[in-house]
Design a protein around this motif. Structure first.
Motif, PDB file in Angstrom:
ATOM      1  N   ASN A  80     -17.941 -89.072 -62.896  1.00  0.00           N
ATOM      2  CA  ASN A  80     -18.029 -89.014 -61.552  1.00  0.00           C
ATOM      3  C   ASN A  80     -16.766 -88.283 -60.675  1.00  0.00           C
ATOM      4  O   ASN A  80     -15.701 -88.660 -61.311  1.00  0.00           O
ATOM      5  CB  ASN A  80     -18.368 -90.460 -60.914  1.00  0.00           C
ATOM      6  CG  ASN A  80     -19.638 -90.976 -60.947  1.00  0.00           C
ATOM      7  OD1 ASN A  80     -20.714 -90.237 -60.981  1.00  0.00           O
ATOM      8  ND2 ASN A  80     -19.929 -92.054 -61.316  1.00  0.00           N
ATOM      9  N   THR A  81     -16.955 -87.434 -59.717  1.00  0.00           N
ATOM     10  CA  THR A  81     -15.788 -86.934 -59.004  1.00  0.00           C
ATOM     11  C   THR A  81     -16.161 -87.313 -57.459  1.00  0.00           C
ATOM     12  O   THR A  81     -17.345 -87.991 -57.188  1.00  0.00           O
ATOM     13  CB  THR A  81     -15.736 -85.657 -59.126  1.00  0.00           C
ATOM     14  OG1 THR A  81     -16.858 -84.971 -58.655  1.00  0.00           O
ATOM     15  CG2 THR A  81     -15.356 -85.284 -60.506  1.00  0.00           C
ATOM     16  N   SER A  82     -15.223 -87.072 -56.518  1.00  0.00           N
ATOM     17  CA  SER A  82     -15.591 -87.221 -55.166  1.00  0.00           C
ATOM     18  C   SER A  82     -16.575 -86.220 -54.771  1.00  0.00           C
ATOM     19  O   SER A  82     -17.317 -86.509 -53.765  1.00  0.00           O
ATOM     20  CB  SER A  82     -14.200 -87.049 -54.492  1.00  0.00           C
ATOM     21  OG  SER A  82     -13.767 -85.803 -54.455  1.00  0.00           O
ATOM     22  N   GLN A  83     -16.853 -84.988 -55.499  1.00  0.00           N
ATOM     23  CA  GLN A  83     -17.838 -84.078 -55.096  1.00  0.00           C
ATOM     24  C   GLN A  83     -19.159 -84.309 -55.900  1.00  0.00           C
ATOM     25  O   GLN A  83     -20.424 -83.870 -55.594  1.00  0.00           O
ATOM     26  CB  GLN A  83     -17.308 -82.766 -55.637  1.00  0.00           C
ATOM     27  CG  GLN A  83     -15.927 -82.225 -54.756  1.00  0.00           C
ATOM     28  CD  GLN A  83     -14.791 -82.733 -55.294  1.00  0.00           C
ATOM     29  OE1 GLN A  83     -14.781 -83.135 -56.658  1.00  0.00           O
ATOM     30  NE2 GLN A  83     -13.914 -82.921 -54.559  1.00  0.00           N
ATOM     31  N   GLY A  84     -19.413 -85.585 -56.749  1.00  0.00           N
ATOM     32  CA  GLY A  84     -20.373 -85.968 -57.350  1.00  0.00           C
ATOM     33  C   GLY A  84     -20.236 -85.708 -58.773  1.00  0.00           C
ATOM     34  O   GLY A  84     -19.268 -85.623 -59.358  1.00  0.00           O
ATOM     35  N   ARG A  85     -21.270 -85.977 -59.590  1.00  0.00           N
ATOM     36  CA  ARG A  85     -21.187 -86.103 -61.090  1.00  0.00           C
ATOM     37  C   ARG A  85     -20.846 -84.634 -61.553  1.00  0.00           C
ATOM     38  O   ARG A  85     -21.395 -83.719 -61.060  1.00  0.00           O
ATOM     39  CB  ARG A  85     -22.558 -86.368 -61.625  1.00  0.00           C
ATOM     40  CG  ARG A  85     -22.623 -86.972 -62.939  1.00  0.00           C
ATOM     41  CD  ARG A  85     -22.668 -88.430 -63.272  1.00  0.00           C
ATOM     42  NE  ARG A  85     -22.581 -88.809 -64.584  1.00  0.00           N
ATOM     43  CZ  ARG A  85     -21.597 -89.714 -64.917  1.00  0.00           C
ATOM     44  NH1 ARG A  85     -20.797 -90.324 -63.888  1.00  0.00           N
ATOM     45  NH2 ARG A  85     -21.352 -89.936 -66.102  1.00  0.00           N
TER      46      ARG A  85
END
Length: 67
Positions: free
Chosen positions: A12-17
């Motif tokens: 997971n990242t702040s921009q999504g998976r």
């Protein structure tokens, strides 16, 4: 979880998976891109390379999912 060098993983990242490839496992404290990580045998980190951007980042093994 059995992750090895060269495995495809997602996280997971702040921009999504996102997903990429494992490059190197770290099991001792290390510095990566100016940030210190407290890796250990019980809580290893992986340097991963994003499939989309080619950028590398450090992630706890527990935060990675094998694809």
């Amino acid at each position: 979880m059995a992750i090895s060098k060269g495995d495809e993983v997602s996280w997971n990242t702040s921009q999504g998976r996102t997903h990429g490839t494992t490059v190197e496992k770290r099991t001792k404290q290390f510095t990566f891109e100016g940030q210190t990580f407290k890796a250990s045998q019980d809580e290893p980190y992986w340097i991963v390379e994003s499939a989309k951007t080619g950028a590398q980042a450090a992630h706890k093994e527990s935060s990675l999912t094998a694809r």
